[in-house]
Design a protein around this motif. Structure first.
Motif, PDB file in Angstrom:
ATOM      1  N   HIS A 231       1.095  -0.793   0.155  1.00  0.00           N
ATOM      2  CA  HIS A 231       0.134   0.175  -0.096  1.00  0.00           C
ATOM      3  C   HIS A 231       0.572   0.366  -0.266  1.00  0.00           C
ATOM      4  N   SER A 232       2.081   1.435   1.122  1.00  0.00           N
ATOM      5  CA  SER A 232       2.999   2.354   1.529  1.00  0.00           C
ATOM      6  C   SER A 232       3.898   2.885  -0.222  1.00  0.00           C
ATOM      7  N   ALA A 233       3.854   1.871  -0.932  1.00  0.00           N
ATOM      8  CA  ALA A 233       4.740   1.876  -2.427  1.00  0.00           C
ATOM      9  C   ALA A 233       3.520   2.571  -3.491  1.00  0.00           C
ATOM     10  N   THR A 234       2.323   1.210  -3.445  1.00  0.00           N
ATOM     11  CA  THR A 234       1.728   2.080  -4.275  1.00  0.00           C
ATOM     12  C   THR A 234       1.177   3.476  -4.120  1.00  0.00           C
ATOM     13  N   THR A 235       1.457   4.010  -2.766  1.00  0.00           N
ATOM     14  CA  THR A 235       0.739   5.646  -2.248  1.00  0.00           C
ATOM     15  C   THR A 235       1.854   6.255  -3.343  1.00  0.00           C
ATOM     16  N   ALA A 236       3.500   6.088  -2.786  1.00  0.00           N
ATOM     17  CA  ALA A 236       4.300   6.475  -2.883  1.00  0.00           C
ATOM     18  C   ALA A 236       4.504   6.842  -4.472  1.00  0.00           C
ATOM     19  N   GLY A 237       4.367   5.619  -5.559  1.00  0.00           N
ATOM     20  CA  GLY A 237       4.469   5.771  -6.765  1.00  0.00           C
ATOM     21  C   GLY A 237       3.234   6.440  -7.632  1.00  0.00           C
ATOM     22  N   LEU A 238       1.526   6.617  -6.718  1.00  0.00           N
ATOM     23  CA  LEU A 238       1.258   8.351  -7.671  1.00  0.00           C
ATOM     24  C   LEU A 238       1.646   9.259  -6.705  1.00  0.00           C
ATOM     25  N   GLN A 239       2.041   9.466  -6.247  1.00  0.00           N
ATOM     26  CA  GLN A 239       2.408  11.034  -5.303  1.00  0.00           C
ATOM     27  C   GLN A 239       3.584  11.392  -6.277  1.00  0.00           C
ATOM     28  N   VAL A 240       4.322  10.398  -6.077  1.00  0.00           N
ATOM     29  CA  VAL A 240       6.137  10.927  -7.963  1.00  0.00           C
ATOM     30  C   VAL A 240       4.736  11.144  -9.142  1.00  0.00           C
ATOM     31  N   GLN A 241       3.728  10.060  -9.373  1.00  0.00           N
ATOM     32  CA  GLN A 241       3.452  10.003 -10.642  1.00  0.00           C
ATOM     33  C   GLN A 241       3.045  11.187 -11.059  1.00  0.00           C
TER      34      GLN A 241
END
Length: 119
Positions: free
Chosen positions: A41-51
């Motif tokens: 979940h944290s990795a997905t959230t971080a990926g969306l923030q970077v995007q």
């Protein structure tokens, strides 16, 4: 005494099958832990923030270069579709020939020199 040749591909397939089985078992055990779900979940959230940050940065760069963003181009395309549909509706109400306008025949060019008269 006859020996049967061994199939190297069969040995490879068996090894791959065993590896898949072990990987699936390990993956199932790993993903059943709540820490793994939280990490994903944290990795997905971080990926969306970077995007999102990349999209914002790209919009700023395009604005600085006085170029439209992807969203603006899509918006223009939608507006153009609405205008074309309205124009087609107006042409249909006026009894137009669907985009083809009657054009007068182009005048023939005049000849500057006349041929010599026949003898």
């Amino acid at each position: 005494m006859t020996t049967t040749p061994t199939d190297p591909m069969a040995m490879f397939r068996d090894a791959v099958t065993q590896w898949e089985k072990l990987a699936n078992e390990y993956g199932s055990k790993f993903l059943s832990r709540p820490e793994a779900a939280q990490a994903m979940h944290s990795a997905t959230t971080a990926g969306l923030q970077v995007q999102g940050a990349v999209q914002d940065a790209m919009a700023k760069v395009l604005a600085a270069a006085n170029m439209p963003s992807k969203a603006e181009v899509e918006s223009l395309g939608q507006r153009l579709s609405v205008i074309e549909a309205s124009l087609a509706r107006i042409e249909a109400q006026l009894g137009g020939n669907h985009g083809e306008t009657a054009r007068p025949a182009a005048p023939k060019p005049t000849r500057g020199r006349k041929p010599p008269p026949p003898k």
